[in-house]
Write an enzyme that holds these catalytic residues in place. Structure first.
Site, mmCIF file in Angstrom:
data_model
loop_
_atom_site.group_PDB
_atom_site.id
_atom_site.type_symbol
_atom_site.label_atom_id
_atom_site.label_comp_id
_atom_site.label_asym_id
_atom_site.label_seq_id
_atom_site.Cartn_x
_atom_site.Cartn_y
_atom_site.Cartn_z
ATOM 1 N N SER A 70 0.821 -1.214 0.000
ATOM 2 C CA SER A 70 0.000 0.000 0.000
ATOM 3 C C SER A 70 0.858 1.268 0.000
ATOM 4 O O SER A 70 2.024 1.258 0.395
ATOM 5 C CB SER A 70 -0.911 0.030 1.225
ATOM 6 O OG SER A 70 -1.607 -1.184 1.350
HETATM 7 N N1 SAH Z 1 -1.017 -4.993 3.825
HETATM 8 C C1 SAH Z 1 -0.234 -5.289 2.654
HETATM 9 C C2 SAH Z 1 -0.934 -4.878 1.373
HETATM 10 C C3 SAH Z 1 -1.447 -6.075 0.782
HETATM 11 S S1 SAH Z 1 -2.287 -6.050 -0.753
HETATM 12 C C4 SAH Z 1 1.151 -4.709 2.728
HETATM 13 O O1 SAH Z 1 1.421 -3.952 3.675
HETATM 14 O O2 SAH Z 1 1.960 -5.027 1.877
HETATM 15 C C5 SAH Z 1 -3.671 -7.053 -0.292
HETATM 16 C C6 SAH Z 1 -3.360 -8.463 0.098
HETATM 17 O O3 SAH Z 1 -4.602 -9.045 0.486
HETATM 18 C C7 SAH Z 1 -2.805 -9.320 -1.024
HETATM 19 O O4 SAH Z 1 -1.589 -9.885 -0.636
HETATM 20 C C8 SAH Z 1 -3.886 -10.387 -1.218
HETATM 21 O O5 SAH Z 1 -3.394 -11.663 -1.573
HETATM 22 C C9 SAH Z 1 -4.549 -10.418 0.151
HETATM 23 N N2 SAH Z 1 -5.891 -10.981 0.198
HETATM 24 C C10 SAH Z 1 -6.912 -10.852 -0.708
HETATM 25 N N3 SAH Z 1 -7.996 -11.562 -0.330
HETATM 26 C C11 SAH Z 1 -7.655 -12.156 0.862
HETATM 27 C C12 SAH Z 1 -8.341 -13.044 1.737
HETATM 28 N N4 SAH Z 1 -9.574 -13.469 1.503
HETATM 29 N N5 SAH Z 1 -7.680 -13.456 2.846
HETATM 30 C C13 SAH Z 1 -6.416 -13.054 3.120
HETATM 31 N N6 SAH Z 1 -5.713 -12.234 2.315
HETATM 32 C C14 SAH Z 1 -6.320 -11.786 1.199
#
Ligand code: SAH
Length: 221
Positions: A70
């Site tokens: 993010s």
């Molecule tokens: N917080 C992260 C940003 C992640 S982007 C950081 O600091 O880098 C969003 C993430 O959510 C992705 O890695 C994606 O695989 C995950 N995601 C999407 N759907 C999900 C679910 N149902 N359960 C767990 N993770 C999920």
């Protein structure tokens, strides 16, 4: 190590980091605890070597598997929103991704839990926590829509992927006065919302438009 050596190893110069912190301040991040946490976690360690020169720009970046780390301002804004909850001591994050948001939270919150549905990302984030000596973040590989019952209730549940609504198991795993922070899919796009639970029901604050990758169902390797 002098500054040139630091740059050669991919570390950031204090000036690049300071510029980012100044920008966060300008955009309304005033909580010292958030700014100090953002200063103390090297974001370049959470992105691919080829993108390190962009690590301290205020932008989201790809982390592989079609996912993104993010934007620093949004990480800071969501972290500041966690600290608005009185006596907050546990946070559940849905979407570990690179682990950056969880690492920032670890500096401020006693117990951080984070679930990721893509195995390789979860594994990589675990390695990163170990390398940074972070011990108060528990990571789980699985579908975050089911929450993490073993450690519930949580004072805050934070989505870092967008969804239309909060899945029922997560509502059940939120403390009585807990807060949900989520990029919610609306008719026109996505908006960051804070939802606060109280005796009187739910109170909702729509903060700003955002762009997050979507919550998906199930797991993958
Ligand atoms: N917080 C992260 C940003 C992640 S982007 C950081 O600091 O880098 C969003 C993430 O959510 C992705 O890695 C994606 O695989 C995950 N995601 C999407 N759907 C999900 C679910 N149902 N359960 C767990 N993770 C999920």
């Amino acid at each position: 190590m002098n500054l040139n050596q630091a740059n050669a190893t991919g570390m950031t110069s204090p000036r690049t980091l300071q510029r980012l912190i100044d920008r966060l301040l300008d955009k309304g991040i005033t909580d010292e605890r958030v700014l100090r946490a953002m200063e103390s976690i090297p974001r370049h360690l959470f992105v691919d070597a080829s993108l390190k020169h962009l690590a301290y720009e205020d932008m989201s970046l790809p982390i592989g598997k079609r996912q993104t780390i993010s934007q620093p301002f949004v990480v800071a804004r969501m972290t500041q929103a966690v600290l608005e909850v009185p006596n907050v001591s546990s946070v559940l994050e849905i979407g570990t991704g690179s682990g950056y948001q969880a690492a920032i939270l670890s500096r401020i919150i006693a117990s951080v839990y984070s679930v990721e549905r893509i195995h390789s990302l979860s594994w990589q984030a675990r390695k990163q926590m170990r390398q940074l000596g972070i011990h108060n973040v528990k990571l789980k590989f699985g579908d975050g829509q089911e929450g993490w019952e073993e450690y519930a209730p949580f004072d805050v549940i934070m989505f870092t992927a967008s969804a239309r609504r909060v899945p029922t198991p997560l509502l059940e795993q939120l403390s009585d006065h807990g807060r949900i922070i989520m990029p919610r899919v609306s008719r026109t796009g996505q908006e960051l919302v804070f939802m606060q639970r109280s005796e009187a029901g739910w109170k909702e604050e729509i903060v700003q438009p955002v762009v997050f990758v979507p919550v998906l169902t199930g797991t993958e390797y």
